[in-house]
Design a protein around this motif. Structure first.
Motif, PDB file in Angstrom:
ATOM      1  N   GLU A 187       2.583   7.863  -4.986  1.00  6.98           N
ATOM      2  CA  GLU A 187       3.466   8.123  -3.854  1.00  6.98           C
ATOM      3  C   GLU A 187       2.800   7.740  -2.545  1.00  6.98           C
ATOM      4  O   GLU A 187       3.413   7.127  -1.666  1.00  6.98           O
ATOM      5  N   ARG A 188       1.544   8.072  -2.399  1.00  6.56           N
ATOM      6  CA  ARG A 188       0.839   7.726  -1.167  1.00  6.56           C
ATOM      7  C   ARG A 188       0.724   6.210  -1.004  1.00  6.56           C
ATOM      8  O   ARG A 188       0.851   5.678   0.107  1.00  6.56           O
ATOM      9  N   ALA A 189       0.482   5.512  -2.118  1.00  7.85           N
ATOM     10  CA  ALA A 189       0.388   4.048  -2.042  1.00  7.85           C
ATOM     11  C   ALA A 189       1.730   3.429  -1.659  1.00  7.85           C
ATOM     12  O   ALA A 189       1.802   2.502  -0.840  1.00  7.85           O
ATOM     13  N   PHE A 190       2.799   3.956  -2.237  1.00  8.77           N
ATOM     14  CA  PHE A 190       4.136   3.446  -1.896  1.00  8.77           C
ATOM     15  C   PHE A 190       4.475   3.741  -0.435  1.00  8.77           C
ATOM     16  O   PHE A 190       5.118   2.930   0.243  1.00  8.77           O
ATOM     17  N   ASP A 191       4.047   4.901   0.045  1.00 10.12           N
ATOM     18  CA  ASP A 191       4.313   5.261   1.429  1.00 10.12           C
ATOM     19  C   ASP A 191       3.618   4.284   2.372  1.00 10.12           C
ATOM     20  O   ASP A 191       4.184   3.849   3.380  1.00 10.12           O
ATOM     21  N   GLY A 192       2.379   3.921   2.033  1.00 13.06           N
ATOM     22  CA  GLY A 192       1.658   2.953   2.858  1.00 13.06           C
ATOM     23  C   GLY A 192       2.289   1.574   2.820  1.00 13.06           C
ATOM     24  O   GLY A 192       2.188   0.809   3.786  1.00 13.06           O
ATOM     25  N   ALA A 193       2.951   1.265   1.704  1.00 13.21           N
ATOM     26  CA  ALA A 193       3.609  -0.034   1.574  1.00 13.21           C
ATOM     27  C   ALA A 193       5.051  -0.023   2.070  1.00 13.21           C
ATOM     28  O   ALA A 193       5.764  -1.010   1.905  1.00 13.21           O
TER      29      ALA A 193
END
Length: 968
Positions: free
Chosen positions: A819-825
């Motif tokens: 989720e954090r990676a998707f948020d950054g992307a």
């Protein structure tokens, strides 16, 4: 079509008629051997009769044969025996007349010598023919040749004299050659000559249309010259018209002035003798075109029908017009060149008005659009919407048969229609003109030999006419790609690049075409993109413009990414963004494909927000040019960027417009992708079990064709996600595996991590296949392109495996990290689904407080982004509901009943329990059979009694109560 300029040469013209020339020379040889005769030479106007006669008389004089010749003219038809007076003048000496009988000498003096002064009455034809026969025989000591050309114009007395001469057999070596047009010759003379041919007294020599070999010799070209057959067919094998076409400016609007005063001067002279009424009707016919009726001629000439019919009969006798075969009413000119001569000589003001009258006539006749388009062009320079619609249809009709006309008409319609008042969907209909325009441009050799059309093609753009050839090639490449013919597009660009390298074209032009080659490679797939992109960048850096350099950098970023060189791709992408930011929209007007390319690269790098900005800029650049073929490409890219950010309604609108415009263009792959994007938007935006989402998805699946390329792969992937979210994991797997099997070989490498994650989730949801295998493939694909969002897909897949294994704590960790990676992307939808999966895993590992917090926050985000599919999920929903198994895998475990809330009434506890699971007010009201207003009142009391301020706090409090109850 480059045609040679053919010099005026009678010898060349006669030399192609070898058979006829030999027959005439054989008759001359017989004359020298003491045998005379009569030769009838007949043929169409311009077929070469006069040139053969010139060769014959020249040869006869060289051989010492007495040669007499005369020519008839239309202006002399009222001068009796004028042609004989002129031809025999050299023989009418006192010595020769004295040698004749007194009666013959008297006849000749009164009939021919007196005619020179215009005095005397005509003698009887029989007696005069006997006298002329005697005179010719007396002068034929060493042979005598009498040539009478264009005898169809002869006066009645000359016709009678020739008729009687043709009935006698010359005992002396006299050769009489009569040349005429059979359609205009006197019937009595034709009958006498035909009878003489049957009896063997007359040698009949009819000139046939030229063969391909003869035409090649006449024009001085090879028989296999590509344009020669069509020119020969258009000229109908007539040497005069063939030479005129060889000399004329290719495909020009009219004949050159020097042709009208030179080679075609006989035609102009033939028309000059027409009286005013005949001239008016003939010019009206020239305005109407290749075929017309008497009533139409009357309407255009504005003469009464009876008078028009009388004049038409005269023009038929003059062989200006001819009745058309297989038609009782239609007429035409004897040849199109004659019509062009007439048309070009008419008064321009009258001609413009006449063309408008002709258009009215053709509309009544329901003539084809291509017939009417000619009159529209020639009657006005200010087109009505109806005129432009007709020009558009005409261009579509003639894209192959008359490509230059088609290009002109289509460009006129494309430039003119947007400025007029257009009904709904007009932009799409304009886009429908792009494919026929591209086909016409290819048939017209990309306008290499038409400066006016090159200027028209670049009208309204930042290009100058010198760049029109490149613009034409660009359009053809785009259309080939839109139609899914990537190999043909690659061949087109490769061939053009080869030609440009041979002529030493500048680096900017080479770089632009190399960029197009790279775009084709990226859409087609394969391993050639990195090399082509590197070549484009080198050329652009050496001599390219700023726009070209920006496009080359964007292509290079995509090429490096396809090769797995992520760092280099990011560097090129950042450089391309900086370069593109320095360019104004005016500079980018004709290079919107570079913005599409940069948006595509941003999406592949996991930057949808930046991609959206590029696609929006691109659509803004081309919006004022509604016939830009790249508009649906930009809209589809915009829809994808908006969809991944969770802006579902905006994405749906973009996808719908892209699908509509793609349909007009015949771009089936792009349309399938846009339909798939619309289906996925509706799937997420509608509540679970939406029939609309299911119907759109089925429509998208039905639109798919067995194909390949980037758009096809993206459409399959998007439809697979829609099917999975609708609870059809098996169909999702089946569809995705069509992209090259378990390794998804036919899918763009940048899209494989997402596809493998979907396959992992489908396997977890009950589809056949190993969850671990798909998770491993996701990790492998992410390892090839090491980007944050690809790593997030790999984390999701591994979380699915752990979920299947029951390792809930580890699954929660991976889901939250994803989720954090998707948020950054900036990938909102993936971020939301990752949070819901984390909530489900947390609820299964005895972490109810975390589960409730994640679930409540996920529901708030879903409500905020209008993702109703996820906003209306319920933990109590059974597996077999209309939502299906796909989204059931996203749900957290059911939350038990809440206890220890003694301060609340029973009804308030029920409301709190439902609100704590993320239910909306209306859903709680329906479940408890209350009004929404009553539910809101209960929630206000709950917040006051429990001293909390939001549903998120209520969810956390409920999670604590659940945990406490579980421990006790």
């Amino acid at each position: 079509m480059n045609k040679p300029l053919v010099a005026e040469s009678s010898s060349r013209t006669s030399s192609v008629r070898c058979k006829e020339s030999l027959l005439l020379l054989r008759a001359l040889q017989d004359l020298q051997n003491g045998r005379g005769g009569i030769v009838e030479l007949l043929g169409e106007p311009g077929s070469g009769k006069s040139r053969l006669l010139t060769q014959l008389t020249s040869t006869a004089r060289d051989r010492g044969v007495t040669t007499l010749d005369g020519r008839c003219y239309p202006s002399e038809q009222h001068d009796p025996l004028h042609v004989f007076t002129r031809a025999l003048n050299g023989l009418m000496t006192a010595e020769r007349l004295t040698a004749l009988s007194p009666d013959h000498a008297a006849l000749l003096r009164s009939a021919l010598c007196a005619r020179l002064g215009g005095r005397g009455d005509g003698p009887a034809p029989l007696q005069l023919s006997q006298a002329v026969h005697a005179l010719l025989s007396q002068a034929a000591d060493h042979g005598l040749l009498l040539v009478l050309d264009d005898f169809h114009w002869a006066d009645p007395q000359s016709l009678e004299l020739a008729d009687h001469l043709a009935r006698w057999t010359f005992r002396a070596p006299v050769l009489l050659v009569l040349a005429h047009r059979s359609r205009q010759a006197a019937p009595s003379l034709l009958s006498t000559l035909a009878q003489g041919a049957e009896q063997g007294r007359v040698c009949r020599l009819e000139l046939q249309p030229l063969t391909l070999g003869q035409a090649a010799r006449l024009l001085g070209v090879r028989p296999d010259t590509p344009w020669l057959p069509s020119v020969l067919q258009e000229s109908r094998g007539n040497p005069l018209y063939l030479l005129a076409q060889g000399d004329a400016t290719p495909l020009g609007p009219g004949l050159r002035t020097d042709l009208l005063t030179g080679r075609l001067a006989p035609l102009a002279a033939e028309l000059a003798v027409l009286d005013p009424a005949e001239r008016l009707v003939a010019e009206s016919a020239a305005v109407l075109g290749d075929r017309f009726s008497r009533d139409e001629l009357s309407a255009v000439s504005e003469l009464p029908v009876d008078e028009t019919c009388t004049v038409v009969n005269t023009l038929i006798q003059l062989d200006i017009m001819r009745p058309l075969r297989c038609s009782a009413t239609q007429l035409g000119f004897r040849h199109p060149v004659l019509r062009r001569v007439l048309h070009d000589q008419t008064n321009r003001c009258w001609r413009s008005q006449a063309h408008r009258r002709a258009l009215t006539v053709l509309n009544r006749r329901a003539a084809s659009a291509s017939e009417r388009a000619v009159h529209i062009e020639l009657s006005t320079s200010s087109y009505t919407p109806g005129d432009l619609e007709t020009l558009a249809r005409a261009g579509q009709e003639t894209e192959q048969s008359s490509p230059y006309d088609a290009v002109r008409w289509l460009l006129t319609a494309l430039h003119g229609l947007p400025a007029s008042e257009q009904p709904e969907g007009a932009a799409g209909r304009l886009l429908g003109l792009i494919p026929p325009l591209a086909r016409a441009l290819r048939a017209a050799n990309y306008l290499a030999d038409d400066a006016s059309l090159r200027m028209q093609l670049t009208q309204g753009s930042a290009l100058d006419p010198g760049e029109a050839h490149r613009a034409a090639v660009r359009l053809c490449v785009i259309v080939e790609c839109l139609h899914g013919r990537f190999n043909e597009a690659a061949e087109l660009v490769t061939a053009e690049l080869g030609t440009l390298r041979k002529i030493g074209a500048d680096n900017d032009l080479l770089a632009q075409l190399t960029i197009y080659h790279g775009i084709v490679c990226s859409l087609r797939g394969g391993d050639s993109l990195p090399e082509v992109a590197a070549q484009a960048l080198v050329l652009a850096r050496v001599g390219g413009r700023r726009t070209t350099l920006a496009g080359a950098m964007a292509l290079h970023a995509l090429g490096e990414l396809s090769a797995g060189r992520t760092a280099q791709s990011l560097a090129s992408y950042d450089a391309a963004v900086r370069q593109m930011d320095e360019l104004s929209n005016t500079e980018m007007h004709y290079y919107s494909e570079y913005l599409a390319l940069l948006g595509w690269c941003a999406m592949a790098l996991g930057r949808p927000r930046e991609a959206e900005s590029f696609y929006e800029r691109g659509t803004g650049v081309v919006r004022d040019c509604s016939h830009n073929a790249l508009l649906p490409v930009l809209l589809s890219g915009l829809a994808e960027a908006q969809l991944r950010q969770g802006r579902l309604e905006s994405a749906r609108r973009s996808a719908v417009e892209a699908a509509d415009l793609s349909g007009y263009l015949g771009a089936q792959q792009l349309r399938a992708l846009a339909l798939a994007q619309e289906a996925l938007c509706v799937t997420y935006a509608d509540p679970p079990g939406s029939s609309r989402a299911s119907a759109l998805t089925e429509q998208g699946v039905h639109t798919l064709r067995r194909s390949f390329g980037h758009w096809h792969g993206a459409a399959v992937l998007t439809l697979g996600e829609a099917l999975l979210m609708q609870g059809n994991p098996d169909r999702c797997v089946s569809l995705l595996l069509e992209l090259g099997g378990a390794e998804l070989r036919d899918l763009d490498p940048a899209q494989r991590p997402r596809a493998f994650e979907l396959l992992t989730l489908a396997s977890l949801s009950g589809a056949t296949g190993s969850t671990s295998m798909w998770a491993d493939r996701t990790a492998g694909a992410a390892q090839v392109l090491r980007l944050p969002h690809n790593r997030a897909y790999a984390l999701l897949s591994r979380g699915h495996v752990l979920t299947e294994q029951g390792d809930w704590d580890a699954a929660v960790t991976l889901y939250q990290e994803a989720e954090r990676a998707f948020d950054g992307a900036q990938l909102r939808l993936q971020r939301l689904t990752a949070r819901i999966r984390a909530a489900r895993a947390a609820s299964n590992c005895s972490r109810p407080e975390l589960a409730a917090e994640l679930w409540a926050s996920a529901q708030e985000l879903a409500e905020q982004w209008d993702v109703l599919l996820l906003a209306r999920l319920s933990p109590d929903t059974p597996l077999e509901n209309s939502l299906g198994r796909g989204c059931h895998a996203l749900l957290p475990a059911p939350i038990p009943a809440v206890t220890g809330l003694e301060v609340l009434t029973d009804r308030e506890r029920e409301v709190a329990r439902f609100a704590g699971t993320g239910r909306r007010t209306r859903e709680i009201a329906e479940a408890l059979r209350l009004s929404p207003r009553t539910v809101e009142v209960h929630l206000s009391r709950i917040y006051r009694k429990l001293e909390i301020g939001s549903r998120a706090e209520l969810a956390r409090l409920m999670a604590v109560r659940i945990s406490t109850d579980a421990r006790t």
